[in-house]
Design a protein around this motif. Structure first.
Motif, PDB file in Angstrom:
ATOM      1  N   SER A   1      14.101  11.813   5.056  1.00 36.05           N
ATOM      2  CA  SER A   1      13.780  10.799   4.065  1.00 36.05           C
ATOM      3  C   SER A   1      12.300  10.872   3.703  1.00 36.05           C
ATOM      4  CB  SER A   1      14.104   9.405   4.599  1.00 36.05           C
ATOM      5  OG  SER A   1      13.644   8.421   3.710  1.00 36.05           O
ATOM      6  N   ALA A   2      12.018  10.939   2.409  1.00 36.19           N
ATOM      7  CA  ALA A   2      10.632  10.948   1.932  1.00 36.19           C
ATOM      8  C   ALA A   2      10.249   9.616   1.302  1.00 36.19           C
ATOM      9  CB  ALA A   2      10.441  12.076   0.916  1.00 36.19           C
ATOM     10  N   ASP A   3      11.173   8.640   1.310  1.00 37.24           N
ATOM     11  CA  ASP A   3      10.907   7.368   0.626  1.00 37.24           C
ATOM     12  C   ASP A   3      11.113   6.172   1.548  1.00 37.24           C
ATOM     13  OD1 ASP A   3      13.638   7.494   0.861  1.00 37.24           O
ATOM     14  OD2 ASP A   3      14.066   6.977  -1.224  1.00 37.24           O
ATOM     15  N   SER A   4      10.782   6.337   2.820  1.00 34.36           N
ATOM     16  CA  SER A   4      10.971   5.267   3.798  1.00 34.36           C
ATOM     17  C   SER A   4       9.722   4.386   3.874  1.00 34.36           C
ATOM     18  CB  SER A   4      11.277   5.869   5.173  1.00 34.36           C
ATOM     19  OG  SER A   4      11.574   4.855   6.113  1.00 34.36           O
ATOM     20  N   MET A   5       9.942   3.081   3.934  1.00 38.47           N
ATOM     21  CA  MET A   5       8.850   2.112   3.931  1.00 38.47           C
ATOM     22  C   MET A   5       8.912   1.251   5.183  1.00 38.47           C
ATOM     23  SD  MET A   5       8.028  -0.657   0.905  1.00 38.47           S
ATOM     24  CE  MET A   5       9.311  -1.801   1.403  1.00 38.47           C
ATOM     25  N   SER A   6       7.766   0.721   5.602  1.00 37.43           N
ATOM     26  CA  SER A   6       7.705  -0.207   6.730  1.00 37.43           C
ATOM     27  C   SER A   6       7.097  -1.529   6.288  1.00 37.43           C
ATOM     28  CB  SER A   6       6.853   0.377   7.873  1.00 37.43           C
ATOM     29  OG  SER A   6       7.517   1.419   8.532  1.00 37.43           O
ATOM     30  N   ALA A   7       7.434  -2.588   7.006  1.00 36.54           N
ATOM     31  CA  ALA A   7       6.826  -3.899   6.804  1.00 36.54           C
ATOM     32  C   ALA A   7       6.137  -4.301   8.102  1.00 36.54           C
ATOM     33  CB  ALA A   7       7.879  -4.924   6.415  1.00 36.54           C
ATOM     34  N   TYR A   8       4.806  -4.265   8.110  1.00 35.07           N
ATOM     35  CA  TYR A   8       4.024  -4.686   9.282  1.00 35.07           C
ATOM     36  C   TYR A   8       3.634  -6.144   9.105  1.00 35.07           C
ATOM     37  CZ  TYR A   8       3.603   0.052  11.106  1.00 35.07           C
ATOM     38  OH  TYR A   8       3.873   1.290  11.643  1.00 35.07           O
ATOM     39  N   MET A   9       3.825  -6.926  10.165  1.00 33.62           N
ATOM     40  CA  MET A   9       3.573  -8.365  10.093  1.00 33.62           C
ATOM     41  C   MET A   9       2.702  -8.812  11.256  1.00 33.62           C
ATOM     42  SD  MET A   9       7.530  -9.311   9.194  1.00 33.62           S
ATOM     43  CE  MET A   9       8.103  -7.831  10.035  1.00 33.62           C
ATOM     44  N   CYS A  10       1.868  -9.807  10.982  1.00 34.18           N
ATOM     45  CA  CYS A  10       0.977 -10.298  12.039  1.00 34.18           C
ATOM     46  C   CYS A  10       0.635 -11.762  11.795  1.00 34.18           C
ATOM     47  CB  CYS A  10      -0.302  -9.460  12.072  1.00 34.18           C
ATOM     48  SG  CYS A  10      -1.370  -9.797  13.489  1.00 34.18           S
ATOM     49  N   TYR A  11       0.552 -12.524  12.876  1.00 34.31           N
ATOM     50  CA  TYR A  11       0.122 -13.916  12.813  1.00 34.31           C
ATOM     51  C   TYR A  11      -1.402 -13.964  12.875  1.00 34.31           C
ATOM     52  CZ  TYR A  11      -0.419 -18.854  14.089  1.00 34.31           C
ATOM     53  OH  TYR A  11      -0.789 -20.182  14.126  1.00 34.31           O
TER      54      TYR A  11
ATOM     55  N   GLY B   1       4.094   2.632   2.757  1.00 33.26           N
ATOM     56  CA  GLY B   1       4.886   3.857   2.828  1.00 33.26           C
ATOM     57  C   GLY B   1       4.739   4.539   4.178  1.00 33.26           C
ATOM     58  N   GLU B   2       5.865   4.936   4.756  1.00 34.55           N
ATOM     59  CA  GLU B   2       5.859   5.624   6.043  1.00 34.55           C
ATOM     60  C   GLU B   2       5.575   7.113   5.873  1.00 34.55           C
ATOM     61  OE1 GLU B   2       9.625   5.093   7.899  1.00 34.55           O
ATOM     62  OE2 GLU B   2       9.392   2.941   8.212  1.00 34.55           O
ATOM     63  N   ARG B   3       5.159   7.735   6.971  1.00 33.98           N
ATOM     64  CA  ARG B   3       5.020   9.185   6.999  1.00 33.98           C
ATOM     65  C   ARG B   3       6.386   9.813   6.701  1.00 33.98           C
ATOM     66  NH1 ARG B   3       1.173  11.894   9.702  1.00 33.98           N
ATOM     67  NH2 ARG B   3       0.704   9.996  10.894  1.00 33.98           N
ATOM     68  N   PRO B   4       6.506  10.618   5.638  1.00 32.56           N
ATOM     69  CA  PRO B   4       7.819  11.184   5.299  1.00 32.56           C
ATOM     70  C   PRO B   4       8.256  12.250   6.281  1.00 32.56           C
ATOM     71  CG  PRO B   4       6.130  12.081   3.862  1.00 32.56           C
ATOM     72  CD  PRO B   4       5.468  11.014   4.682  1.00 32.56           C
ATOM     73  N   GLY B   5       9.554  12.371   6.441  1.00 34.43           N
ATOM     74  CA  GLY B   5      10.114  13.417   7.283  1.00 34.43           C
ATOM     75  C   GLY B   5      10.976  14.343   6.466  1.00 34.43           C
ATOM     76  N   LEU B   6      11.791  15.129   7.128  1.00 35.78           N
ATOM     77  CA  LEU B   6      12.637  16.091   6.431  1.00 35.78           C
ATOM     78  C   LEU B   6      14.029  15.537   6.158  1.00 35.78           C
ATOM     79  CD1 LEU B   6      11.582  19.364   8.278  1.00 35.78           C
ATOM     80  CD2 LEU B   6      10.840  18.525   6.045  1.00 35.78           C
TER      81      LEU B   6
ATOM     82  N   SER C   1       0.839  -1.204   0.000  1.00 33.91           N
ATOM     83  CA  SER C   1       0.000   0.000   0.000  1.00 33.91           C
ATOM     84  C   SER C   1       0.870   1.250   0.000  1.00 33.91           C
ATOM     85  CB  SER C   1      -0.938   0.023   1.213  1.00 33.91           C
ATOM     86  OG  SER C   1      -1.745   1.189   1.194  1.00 33.91           O
ATOM     87  N   ASN C   2       0.394   2.273  -0.681  1.00 30.98           N
ATOM     88  CA  ASN C   2       1.134   3.545  -0.703  1.00 30.98           C
ATOM     89  C   ASN C   2       1.194   4.193   0.673  1.00 30.98           C
ATOM     90  OD1 ASN C   2      -1.680   3.934  -0.927  1.00 30.98           O
ATOM     91  ND2 ASN C   2      -1.442   5.903  -1.931  1.00 30.98           N
ATOM     92  N   GLY C   3       0.162   4.027   1.502  1.00 33.47           N
ATOM     93  CA  GLY C   3       0.164   4.634   2.822  1.00 33.47           C
ATOM     94  C   GLY C   3       0.391   6.135   2.736  1.00 33.47           C
ATOM     95  N   LEU C   4       1.384   6.617   3.461  1.00 29.75           N
ATOM     96  CA  LEU C   4       1.688   8.048   3.482  1.00 29.75           C
ATOM     97  C   LEU C   4       2.883   8.415   2.612  1.00 29.75           C
ATOM     98  CD1 LEU C   4       1.020   8.670   7.248  1.00 29.75           C
ATOM     99  CD2 LEU C   4      -0.126   9.876   5.385  1.00 29.75           C
TER     100      LEU C   4
END
Length: 235
Positions: free
Chosen positions: A175-185, A168-173, A107-110
């Protein structure tokens, strides 16, 4: 060099944050101010930008929608980003593999820029990691304007053993291209945040994308072995 200057120099070298940039009188230096304004503009573009059509043509990811029909709605109504449209739910039921070991969602997220910049490295590395652990994956698809918790709705529909959402993570000043991987069982509606695990700061200036793909596979393998996730997972 004095101890204080040495400590400051070491601090500057250890982080991309704006430390010890200096000033001219009471104001930031012109060069620093211009760089700040440029970084802010890049962050705004990342939030409001769209992923190019060529990206989806390259990966052939099916696209499903949340009820957020615009970025403004997405920002103002986080609750709608945690849901899928009825058409999106129907598409998943009809076209996606049921009860996979691993379900991958993007997902694009933020930050659309985060997906565009990192998926080409993260996704193949993740697939290689899953294969090395003897794990199979379901039908990867893309959620437009999704929030992390929409993985719970997807979990209800497809009933995967584990689900990973690359968002996509909320961008800061910095990095504007930071991503997260959320995982769940076994995510389901009502899953609490302490039952999720996350690898964040995935970009070329943080956690390297290829390395992140391998790490994600290792965490998912641990979830399947221990049949849990979040704070109860031992890694």
């Amino acid at each position: 060099m004095t101890d204080n200057k040495l400590a400051l120099e070491q601090l500057i070298q250890s982080t991309p944050a704006r430390i010890g940039v200096g000033c001219s009188g009471t104001r930031p230096k012109t060069e620093i101010m211009l760089k700040l304004r440029m970084d802010h503009a890049m962050a705004v573009d990342s939030v409001y930008g769209d992923i190019p059509k060529a990206f989806f043509e390259e990966f052939h990811f099916p696209i499903v929608q949340t009820p957020c029909q615009s970025k403004e709605m997405y920002l103002k109504r986080p609750d709608l980003g945690r849901k899928l449209t009825s058409e999106g739910e129907s598409f998943i039921r009809e076209h996606c593999k049921k009860k996979p070991q691993v379900q991958i969602v993007i997902s694009n997220g933020l930050s659309s820029k985060a997906i565009e910049s990192n998926i080409r490295d993260v996704y193949p590395a993740l697939l290689d990691s899953l294969e090395s652990y003897g794990l199979s994956s379901g039908t990867t698809f893309y959620v437009q304007n999704g929030r992390v918790a929409c993985m719970d709705v997807i979990g209800e529909i497809l009933e995967p053993d584990v689900l990973v959402m690359l968002i996509g993570e909320r961008p800061g000043l910095v990095s504007a291209d930071s991503m997260s991987a959320y995982m769940c069982y076994k995510p389901r509606i009502g899953t609490i945040e302490s039952n999720r695990n996350v690898i964040s700061n995935i970009h070329r200036g943080g956690t390297q994308p290829i390395e992140a793909g391998a790490q994600i596979g290792a965490v998912l393998r641990a979830m399947l072995d221990q049949k849990t996730s979040g704070t109860r997972l031992v890694i």
